[in-house]
Design a protein around this motif. Structure first.
Motif, PDB file in Angstrom:
ATOM      1  N   GLU A  69      13.415 -41.045 -26.367  1.00 65.82           N
ATOM      2  CA  GLU A  69      12.409 -39.990 -26.232  1.00 65.82           C
ATOM      3  C   GLU A  69      11.045 -40.615 -26.492  1.00 65.82           C
ATOM      4  OE1 GLU A  69      13.509 -35.731 -27.630  1.00 65.82           O
ATOM      5  OE2 GLU A  69      14.259 -37.104 -29.162  1.00 65.82           O
ATOM      6  N   ASN A  70      10.002 -40.055 -25.860  1.00 65.66           N
ATOM      7  CA  ASN A  70       8.679 -40.585 -26.183  1.00 65.66           C
ATOM      8  C   ASN A  70       8.166 -39.921 -27.459  1.00 65.66           C
ATOM      9  OD1 ASN A  70       6.987 -38.289 -25.536  1.00 65.66           O
ATOM     10  ND2 ASN A  70       7.247 -38.782 -23.373  1.00 65.66           N
ATOM     11  N   ILE A  71       7.167 -40.540 -28.039  1.00 63.76           N
ATOM     12  CA  ILE A  71       6.647 -40.088 -29.332  1.00 63.76           C
ATOM     13  C   ILE A  71       6.181 -38.635 -29.269  1.00 63.76           C
ATOM     14  CG2 ILE A  71       4.911 -40.522 -31.141  1.00 63.76           C
ATOM     15  CD1 ILE A  71       7.122 -42.740 -30.855  1.00 63.76           C
ATOM     16  N   THR A  72       5.529 -38.271 -28.176  1.00 62.85           N
ATOM     17  CA  THR A  72       5.056 -36.889 -28.014  1.00 62.85           C
ATOM     18  C   THR A  72       6.218 -35.912 -28.080  1.00 62.85           C
ATOM     19  OG1 THR A  72       3.263 -37.695 -26.615  1.00 62.85           O
ATOM     20  CG2 THR A  72       3.711 -35.345 -26.528  1.00 62.85           C
ATOM     21  N   GLU A  73       7.314 -36.223 -27.387  1.00 66.43           N
ATOM     22  CA  GLU A  73       8.493 -35.348 -27.406  1.00 66.43           C
ATOM     23  C   GLU A  73       9.083 -35.236 -28.804  1.00 66.43           C
ATOM     24  OE1 GLU A  73      10.934 -37.374 -24.554  1.00 66.43           O
ATOM     25  OE2 GLU A  73      10.164 -36.201 -22.871  1.00 66.43           O
ATOM     26  N   ILE A  74       9.149 -36.362 -29.504  1.00 64.52           N
ATOM     27  CA  ILE A  74       9.692 -36.353 -30.867  1.00 64.52           C
ATOM     28  C   ILE A  74       8.844 -35.437 -31.752  1.00 64.52           C
ATOM     29  CG2 ILE A  74      10.154 -37.733 -32.941  1.00 64.52           C
ATOM     30  CD1 ILE A  74      10.716 -40.117 -30.993  1.00 64.52           C
ATOM     31  N   PHE A  75       7.522 -35.589 -31.677  1.00 66.07           N
ATOM     32  CA  PHE A  75       6.622 -34.742 -32.467  1.00 66.07           C
ATOM     33  C   PHE A  75       6.821 -33.272 -32.107  1.00 66.07           C
ATOM     34  CE2 PHE A  75       4.354 -38.336 -34.099  1.00 66.07           C
ATOM     35  CZ  PHE A  75       3.564 -37.868 -35.140  1.00 66.07           C
ATOM     36  N   PHE A  90       9.541 -49.334 -29.941  1.00 64.66           N
ATOM     37  CA  PHE A  90      10.846 -49.564 -30.558  1.00 64.66           C
ATOM     38  C   PHE A  90      11.522 -48.226 -30.858  1.00 64.66           C
ATOM     39  CE2 PHE A  90      13.599 -50.481 -34.226  1.00 64.66           C
ATOM     40  CZ  PHE A  90      14.260 -51.624 -33.803  1.00 64.66           C
ATOM     41  N   ILE A  91      10.760 -47.285 -31.423  1.00 57.36           N
ATOM     42  CA  ILE A  91      11.289 -45.954 -31.742  1.00 57.36           C
ATOM     43  C   ILE A  91      11.674 -45.217 -30.460  1.00 57.36           C
ATOM     44  CG2 ILE A  91      10.676 -43.675 -32.682  1.00 57.36           C
ATOM     45  CD1 ILE A  91       8.893 -45.271 -34.739  1.00 57.36           C
ATOM     46  N   GLN A  92      10.839 -45.322 -29.452  1.00 54.26           N
ATOM     47  CA  GLN A  92      11.120 -44.650 -28.176  1.00 54.26           C
ATOM     48  C   GLN A  92      12.400 -45.181 -27.541  1.00 54.26           C
ATOM     49  OE1 GLN A  92       6.675 -43.312 -26.743  1.00 54.26           O
ATOM     50  NE2 GLN A  92       7.385 -45.273 -26.045  1.00 54.26           N
ATOM     51  N   GLN A  93      12.599 -46.493 -27.585  1.00 53.60           N
ATOM     52  CA  GLN A  93      13.820 -47.079 -27.022  1.00 53.60           C
ATOM     53  C   GLN A  93      15.045 -46.631 -27.815  1.00 53.60           C
ATOM     54  OE1 GLN A  93      12.924 -51.263 -27.099  1.00 53.60           O
ATOM     55  NE2 GLN A  93      11.981 -51.233 -25.079  1.00 53.60           N
ATOM     56  N   LYS A  94      14.884 -46.580 -29.106  1.00 56.72           N
ATOM     57  CA  LYS A  94      15.979 -46.216 -30.004  1.00 56.72           C
ATOM     58  C   LYS A  94      16.415 -44.759 -29.787  1.00 56.72           C
ATOM     59  CE  LYS A  94      16.800 -46.662 -34.948  1.00 56.72           C
ATOM     60  NZ  LYS A  94      16.247 -47.113 -36.196  1.00 56.72           N
ATOM     61  N   THR A  95      15.451 -43.874 -29.620  1.00 54.92           N
ATOM     62  CA  THR A  95      15.732 -42.443 -29.515  1.00 54.92           C
ATOM     63  C   THR A  95      15.836 -41.952 -28.071  1.00 54.92           C
ATOM     64  OG1 THR A  95      13.387 -41.857 -29.545  1.00 54.92           O
ATOM     65  CG2 THR A  95      14.535 -41.950 -31.684  1.00 54.92           C
ATOM     66  N   GLU A 110      -8.965 -43.712 -22.601  1.00 58.22           N
ATOM     67  CA  GLU A 110      -7.516 -43.549 -22.474  1.00 58.22           C
ATOM     68  C   GLU A 110      -7.003 -42.290 -23.159  1.00 58.22           C
ATOM     69  OE1 GLU A 110      -5.737 -46.350 -25.869  1.00 58.22           O
ATOM     70  OE2 GLU A 110      -6.661 -47.492 -24.242  1.00 58.22           O
ATOM     71  N   LYS A 111      -7.847 -41.282 -23.254  1.00 55.63           N
ATOM     72  CA  LYS A 111      -7.475 -40.039 -23.933  1.00 55.63           C
ATOM     73  C   LYS A 111      -6.207 -39.404 -23.378  1.00 55.63           C
ATOM     74  CE  LYS A 111     -10.512 -36.880 -24.385  1.00 55.63           C
ATOM     75  NZ  LYS A 111     -11.664 -35.986 -24.432  1.00 55.63           N
ATOM     76  N   ASN A 112      -6.027 -39.466 -22.080  1.00 58.63           N
ATOM     77  CA  ASN A 112      -4.871 -38.808 -21.462  1.00 58.63           C
ATOM     78  C   ASN A 112      -3.542 -39.425 -21.874  1.00 58.63           C
ATOM     79  OD1 ASN A 112      -6.494 -36.972 -20.162  1.00 58.63           O
ATOM     80  ND2 ASN A 112      -6.650 -38.193 -18.300  1.00 58.63           N
ATOM     81  N   LYS A 113      -3.569 -40.656 -22.360  1.00 56.03           N
ATOM     82  CA  LYS A 113      -2.341 -41.340 -22.789  1.00 56.03           C
ATOM     83  C   LYS A 113      -2.019 -41.064 -24.256  1.00 56.03           C
ATOM     84  CE  LYS A 113      -3.332 -45.259 -19.771  1.00 56.03           C
ATOM     85  NZ  LYS A 113      -3.701 -46.673 -19.754  1.00 56.03           N
ATOM     86  N   ARG A 114      -2.925 -40.382 -24.942  1.00 53.26           N
ATOM     87  CA  ARG A 114      -2.767 -40.195 -26.385  1.00 53.26           C
ATOM     88  C   ARG A 114      -2.795 -38.705 -26.732  1.00 53.26           C
ATOM     89  NH1 ARG A 114      -3.094 -45.161 -28.991  1.00 53.26           N
ATOM     90  NH2 ARG A 114      -4.030 -46.802 -27.739  1.00 53.26           N
ATOM     91  N   PRO A 115      -1.621 -38.138 -27.007  1.00 48.10           N
ATOM     92  CA  PRO A 115      -1.509 -36.693 -27.214  1.00 48.10           C
ATOM     93  C   PRO A 115      -2.378 -36.130 -28.345  1.00 48.10           C
ATOM     94  CG  PRO A 115       0.646 -37.768 -27.384  1.00 48.10           C
ATOM     95  CD  PRO A 115      -0.347 -38.823 -27.088  1.00 48.10           C
ATOM     96  N   LEU A 116      -2.582 -36.903 -29.395  1.00 51.40           N
ATOM     97  CA  LEU A 116      -3.373 -36.403 -30.524  1.00 51.40           C
ATOM     98  C   LEU A 116      -4.841 -36.167 -30.174  1.00 51.40           C
ATOM     99  CD1 LEU A 116      -2.112 -38.487 -33.583  1.00 51.40           C
ATOM    100  CD2 LEU A 116      -1.750 -36.069 -33.157  1.00 51.40           C
ATOM    101  N   ILE A 117      -5.338 -36.859 -29.170  1.00 44.70           N
ATOM    102  CA  ILE A 117      -6.770 -36.764 -28.849  1.00 44.70           C
ATOM    103  C   ILE A 117      -7.038 -36.282 -27.429  1.00 44.70           C
ATOM    104  CG2 ILE A 117      -7.417 -38.521 -30.541  1.00 44.70           C
ATOM    105  CD1 ILE A 117      -7.681 -40.497 -28.142  1.00 44.70           C
ATOM    106  N   LYS A 118      -5.988 -35.986 -26.716  1.00 39.88           N
ATOM    107  CA  LYS A 118      -6.075 -35.660 -25.292  1.00 39.88           C
ATOM    108  C   LYS A 118      -7.111 -34.586 -24.970  1.00 39.88           C
ATOM    109  CE  LYS A 118      -3.088 -34.577 -21.408  1.00 39.88           C
ATOM    110  NZ  LYS A 118      -1.714 -34.357 -20.970  1.00 39.88           N
ATOM    111  N   ASN A 119      -7.161 -33.537 -25.760  1.00 39.78           N
ATOM    112  CA  ASN A 119      -8.013 -32.389 -25.452  1.00 39.78           C
ATOM    113  C   ASN A 119      -9.305 -32.331 -26.265  1.00 39.78           C
ATOM    114  OD1 ASN A 119      -6.110 -31.374 -23.540  1.00 39.78           O
ATOM    115  ND2 ASN A 119      -4.867 -30.639 -25.250  1.00 39.78           N
ATOM    116  N   LEU A 120      -9.662 -33.420 -26.923  1.00 38.18           N
ATOM    117  CA  LEU A 120     -10.865 -33.416 -27.759  1.00 38.18           C
ATOM    118  C   LEU A 120     -12.118 -33.741 -26.942  1.00 38.18           C
ATOM    119  CD1 LEU A 120      -9.612 -35.344 -30.942  1.00 38.18           C
ATOM    120  CD2 LEU A 120      -9.614 -32.877 -30.526  1.00 38.18           C
ATOM    121  N   THR A 121     -13.207 -33.065 -27.283  1.00 36.25           N
ATOM    122  CA  THR A 121     -14.498 -33.422 -26.693  1.00 36.25           C
ATOM    123  C   THR A 121     -14.955 -34.723 -27.337  1.00 36.25           C
ATOM    124  OG1 THR A 121     -15.806 -32.301 -28.390  1.00 36.25           O
ATOM    125  CG2 THR A 121     -15.122 -30.962 -26.474  1.00 36.25           C
ATOM    126  N   GLU A 122     -16.012 -35.301 -26.825  1.00 34.68           N
ATOM    127  CA  GLU A 122     -16.513 -36.560 -27.383  1.00 34.68           C
ATOM    128  C   GLU A 122     -16.892 -36.390 -28.858  1.00 34.68           C
ATOM    129  OE1 GLU A 122     -19.936 -39.866 -26.367  1.00 34.68           O
ATOM    130  OE2 GLU A 122     -19.173 -38.615 -24.738  1.00 34.68           O
TER     131      GLU A 122
END
Length: 165
Positions: free
Chosen positions: A41-47, A34-39, A113-125
């Motif tokens: 922009e995707n959430i990652t870009e907003i952050f 909803f936020i992405q449609q409104k703005t 699905e780490k690659n779809k989630r910017p907060l965890i994308k680069n984390l090891t297990e």
């Protein structure tokens, strides 16, 4: 009626929310979408461009807008209940369900699905497990305020439908 699904990322809010909305013949809204449609922009870009505080303001504004709608199932963002008076707004506006999962189960889901989630994308297990544990500890006091808590990694829309009807 409004049904709010809350919980940590990866717990199934969107997946279950879509099925529940279909079962109830309600509209489904994913708050982040909803936020992405409104703005537009995707959430990652907003952050990245405006920062978390700006995003949280948008999130609160969007939640307030959604709370005026009827016959909807809302999948909130994982952090939505933890900022401002959002959790109280959720409680005042409809039925809320915390989809509770164990850290290990969340890790197993999020690892895929780490690659779809910017907060965890680069984390090891190991870092992912630590991240989930830390965030859950911070957020659970908000999540537990929900009208209902469903503990399971195999929650389905029928379980939720029984709670709200």
């Amino acid at each position: 009626m409004r049904v709010f699904l809350i919980g940590f990322m990866g717990c199934g809010k969107s997946t279950i929310g879509k099925k529940l909305a279909e079962t109830l013949n309600y509209k489904f809204i994913d708050l982040d979408s909803f936020i992405q449609q409104k703005t537009e922009e995707n959430i990652t870009e907003i952050f990245q461009k405006q920062g978390e505080n700006y995003f949280r303001d948008l999130e609160k504004e969007s939640l307030n807008e959604i709370c005026k709608m009827e016959n909807i199932v809302i999948a909130t963002g994982g952090g939505t209940p933890c900022f401002f008076d959002n959790m109280q707004k959720i409680l005042d506006s409809g039925k809320s369900i915390y989809l509770k999962m164990k850290v290990q189960d969340l890790k197993d889901r999020l690892q895929k699905e780490k690659n779809k989630r910017p907060l965890i994308k680069n984390l090891t297990e190991k870092e992912l497990v630590n991240f989930i544990s830390k965030k859950l500890l911070e957020r659970e006091c908000f999540y537990k305020k929900a009208n209902h808590v469903l503990k399971s990694k195999n929650i389905n829309e029928k379980d939720i439908e029984k709670l709200i009807t």
